[in-house]
Design an enzyme around this catalytic site. Structure first.
Site, PDB file in Angstrom:
ATOM      1  N   ARG A   6       1.278  -1.211   0.062  1.00 48.51           N
ATOM      2  CA  ARG A   6      -0.438   0.106   0.102  1.00 48.51           C
ATOM      3  C   ARG A   6       0.864   1.274   0.193  1.00 48.51           C
ATOM      4  NH1 ARG A   6      -1.188   1.799   4.907  1.00 48.51           N
ATOM      5  NH2 ARG A   6      -1.093   0.127   6.650  1.00 48.51           N
ATOM      6  N   TYR A  58       5.120   3.983  11.586  1.00 46.07           N
ATOM      7  CA  TYR A  58       5.843   2.901  11.238  1.00 46.07           C
ATOM      8  C   TYR A  58       6.003   2.484  10.276  1.00 46.07           C
ATOM      9  CZ  TYR A  58       1.441   2.935   9.051  1.00 46.07           C
ATOM     10  OH  TYR A  58       0.090   3.336   8.350  1.00 46.07           O
ATOM     11  N   HIS A  74      -3.720   3.742   5.649  1.00 46.52           N
ATOM     12  CA  HIS A  74      -4.790   2.836   5.897  1.00 46.52           C
ATOM     13  C   HIS A  74      -5.789   3.798   5.029  1.00 46.52           C
ATOM     14  CE1 HIS A  74      -7.443   0.221   7.563  1.00 46.52           C
ATOM     15  NE2 HIS A  74      -7.745   0.902   7.899  1.00 46.52           N
TER      16      HIS A  74
END
Lengths: 362, 327
Positions: free
Chosen positions: A258, A271, A262
């Site tokens: 991705r 992260y 998100h």
């Protein structure tokens, strides 16, 4: 047979196109007619443009939270091109590209994320279930759709999407097991995009590959380069044939990434490292496919520029239309809860309308 | 004393209890490294390590089920469900196991766990992110259910919940996570579970609310400042076990009851409060009890949510209606 040639327990990954668009696996290069190839590329491009624009609209406060698809277009368009119109798509929530290919309009897709249920009211003959926000539950729906297709001899398969995180969910297991036991014509594609929000793939499962989970269900499983649209097409084509013969489900792990957050509420810089994202950008599924088409003399720079212009305008015009749709009517939020509105609900609606009228007058 | 938001107050309570009691563990989807999608658990993993603060696979049944096992075997788990709309796979564990364990083992096994979950609407959020499902827990014997509406109560209730010997569902009104700050004591203190708070004394009418609706109700009262309606405002704080005494005592005094809730209309917390008023304070009532709630519909997506969401205007309207009611 692709499905028997790449062992998920040995971490073998199926690929047709390398990241430079060169065919590395000539035996498995699918035979797709030129028009379809171009349609596939165009839909991938439209999904990408729509995604980038939606992100801009969202940052301007004109669009609500949505789940961007950027980077995963090949894992969605390849499989959809391998399906028949009557086959079913059962999405999770990051399948905007697949939905477009399968006949959901861009306007509907935008409308859903814009906060209007009409965005899930697809056209007649479009066999697509609405976006599925809760994790994993769609696998059971897809298994049921597939089972129904089988016993009613509809000659159609169901193709479900789920993410790497979703495979941790009980319902993933339950759905796969159910479909396998009854040889339901189900194809499950796990888009392993490496993260479930902030949680890395290694914290979801100790399995070396997600594809290897198929072994326990007694069905074929394969890991595929998810950024390779031709590999994704070829493997789904084969899984579909198996399913229609009555041989049951297939589990496909699309190894992808991705490129965006998100959802627009997420900050992936917490992260993920920039270098990792940059590395994956070199494997961009669109660039790879474009190079392949260019080598085949099906695409060129002029066509690309014209397409980008066309889509930017199309996306802008579509979004303006969506914005102009405004708020949802009161009737709409009441009348679809049941086929026939219960008497008390009708009374609740009338009482609310009376209140609105009264408060307007005051 | 520090000025904290409701969210920070919960974070402080967790930090303090983890410091004091090594058996407290905190986990959930993205709750470890990232500190949760809302950052309620921010900084805890860094401070207390990955054994005590960790990310889980996406699996609510596993999250709650493991919490039950941990609680039975000496830990005090504080598990996070990322959004209450996703609790259903874990609901099975909560209802069929956590709630019953003490009773079915005749007291041998308790389940001293806390299950936290943000809930509620009004944030223009995605599907399944706006429901108000507290009845589903309140209806189950054996569970405690708390919903703070202020930073002070959030900290005190969280500490009480962690120290409670029974399973406590801790629903967090995410709409007011960061809406305002309040002075919150640095030291440990508890807010008693099962005790409502009289926010404002009054003689003319009892208004009961909880969670994010407290703030809407207070705004409505502000709107009505010049109307000369003497409202006694009660914040339930705990939904189960519910503090009927405080509510009924007030109703007996004022003779009028209004319940404000963002739940759907029927068979909710408001229904039970009104039933109790009818059963136990009927002869004191000067008007039929009323409620302001959503409708019995699926919570609409953002472009239709305003039809369903209770707002200060509708609350003010109903307060006036109840105040002016004459038999």
């Amino acid at each position: 047979m692709i499905l028997t040639s790449f062992d998920p327990l040995k971490k073998e990954q199926f690929q047709v196109l390398d990241k430079d668009g060169k065919v590395v696996n000539k035996d498995y290069e699918p035979k797709i007619d030129d028009d379809t190839l171009i349609h596939m590329y165009k839909t991938m491009s439209l999904a990408r443009v729509a995604d980038i624009k939606a992100l801009q609209y969202q940052r301007q406060g004109r669009m609500l939270t949505f789940a961007p698809v950027q980077g995963q277009e090949a894992a969605q368009i390849g499989p959809m091109a391998a399906l028949d119109k009557k086959d079913w798509l059962v999405p999770a929530f990051r399948e905007a590209a697949a939905m477009l290919y399968k006949g959901v309009t861009l306007e509907q897709s935008y409308l859903y994320w814009y906060g209007n249920e009409r965005g899930s009211q697809f056209d007649e003959g479009v066999n697509v279930l609405p976006v599925n926000v809760p994790i994993g539950s769609q696998i059971n729906h897809a298994s049921g759709v597939a089972y129904a297709s089988k016993i009613q001899k509809q000659d159609a398969v169901a193709l479900a999407y789920i993410g790497d995180g979703g495979t941790s969910h009980g319902e993933f297991h339950e759905g796969m097991n159910f479909a396998a036991v009854y040889n339901a014509p189900l194809i499950t594609i796990v888009q392993n995009n490496q993260y479930a929000i902030s949680t890395p793939r290694a914290k979801q499962t100790k399995s070396e590959t997600i594809a290897q989970k198929a072994v326990a269900y007694g069905i074929p499983g394969i890991q595929v380069d998810g950024n390779d649209v031709l590999a994704m097409y070829a493997v789904v084509k084969e899984a579909r044939e198996r399913a229609l013969k009555g041989d049951g489900p297939t589990l496909i792990e699309a190894f992808t990434y991705r490129l965006g957050p998100h959802t627009t509420s997420d900050d992936p810089t917490i992260y993920r490292k920039d270098e990792e994202v940059e590395e994956w950008k070199t494997k961009d599924p669109l660039i790879r496919f474009r190079k392949y088409l260019t080598n085949k003399k099906l695409w060129n720079k002029d066509k690309e520029e014209a397409l980008q212009e066309e889509y930017k305008k199309l996306v802008n015009d579509t979004f303006k239309k969506v914005e102009a749709s405004g708020l949802v009517e009161l009737d709409d939020v009441f009348k679809y809860n049941y086929a026939e509105m219960p008497r008390d609900l009708q009374k609740q609606k009338e009482a609310y309308e009376a209140y609105l009228k009264e408060s307007e007058e005051n | 004393m520090a000025e904290l938001t409701l969210l920070q107050a919960i974070n402080k309570a967790l930090e303090q209890q983890m410091e004091k009691d090594k058996s407290v563990v905190v986990f959930g989807e993205d709750a470890g490294f990232e500190g949760g999608v809302f950052r309620v658990t921010a900084g805890l993993q860094k401070k207390f390590g990955e054994d005590r603060v960790f990310d889980t696979p996406i699996a609510e049944a596993a999250i709650v089920g493991n919490a039950i096992g941990m609680a039975i075997n000496g830990l005090k788990p504080v598990a996070e469900i990322q959004f209450s709309g996703f609790m259903f796979p874990g609901y099975n564990q909560i209802v069929t196991h956590a709630a019953r364990m003490r009773n079915r083992s005749r007291g041998k096994y308790g389940v001293p766990m806390v299950v936290r979950m943000p809930y509620g609407g009004g944030l223009r959020a995605l599907e399944h992110h706006s429901e108000s499902l507290e009845t589903l827990f309140a209806h189950i014997p054996g569970l405690k259910l708390v919903i703070p509406s202020t930073p002070y109560d959030a900290k005190g209730l969280m500490i009480a919940a962690i120290q409670d010997p029974d399973p406590v569902i801790f629903m967090e009104p995410k709409r007011i996570y960061r809406a305002f700050k309040q002075e919150v004591p640095d030291q440990e203190y508890k807010v008693e579970i099962g005790k409502a708070r009289v926010v404002k004394k009054g003689e003319g009418m009892t208004v009961v609310a909880w969670g994010a609706m407290m703030r809407e109700t207070q705004k409505a009262l502000k709107r009505l400042e010049k109307e000369n309606i003497d409202v006694e405002l009660i914040d339930l704080r705990t939904i189960a076990p519910l503090d009927y005494d405080t509510v009924l005592e007030s109703v007996k005094k004022t003779g009028r009851l209004l319940v404000v809730s963002e739940q759907v209309k029927s068979l909710g917390i408001a229904s039970e409060l009104i039933t109790r008023a009818n059963e136990e304070a009927f002869l004191y009532l000067e008007a039929p009890p009323m409620r302001v709630t959503g409708h019995d519909i699926t919570v609409p997506l953002p472009k239709g949510e305003h039809h369903h969401m209770v707002d200060e205007k509708r609350i003010a309207h109903t307060i006036k209606k109840l105040a002016n009611y004459e038999v």
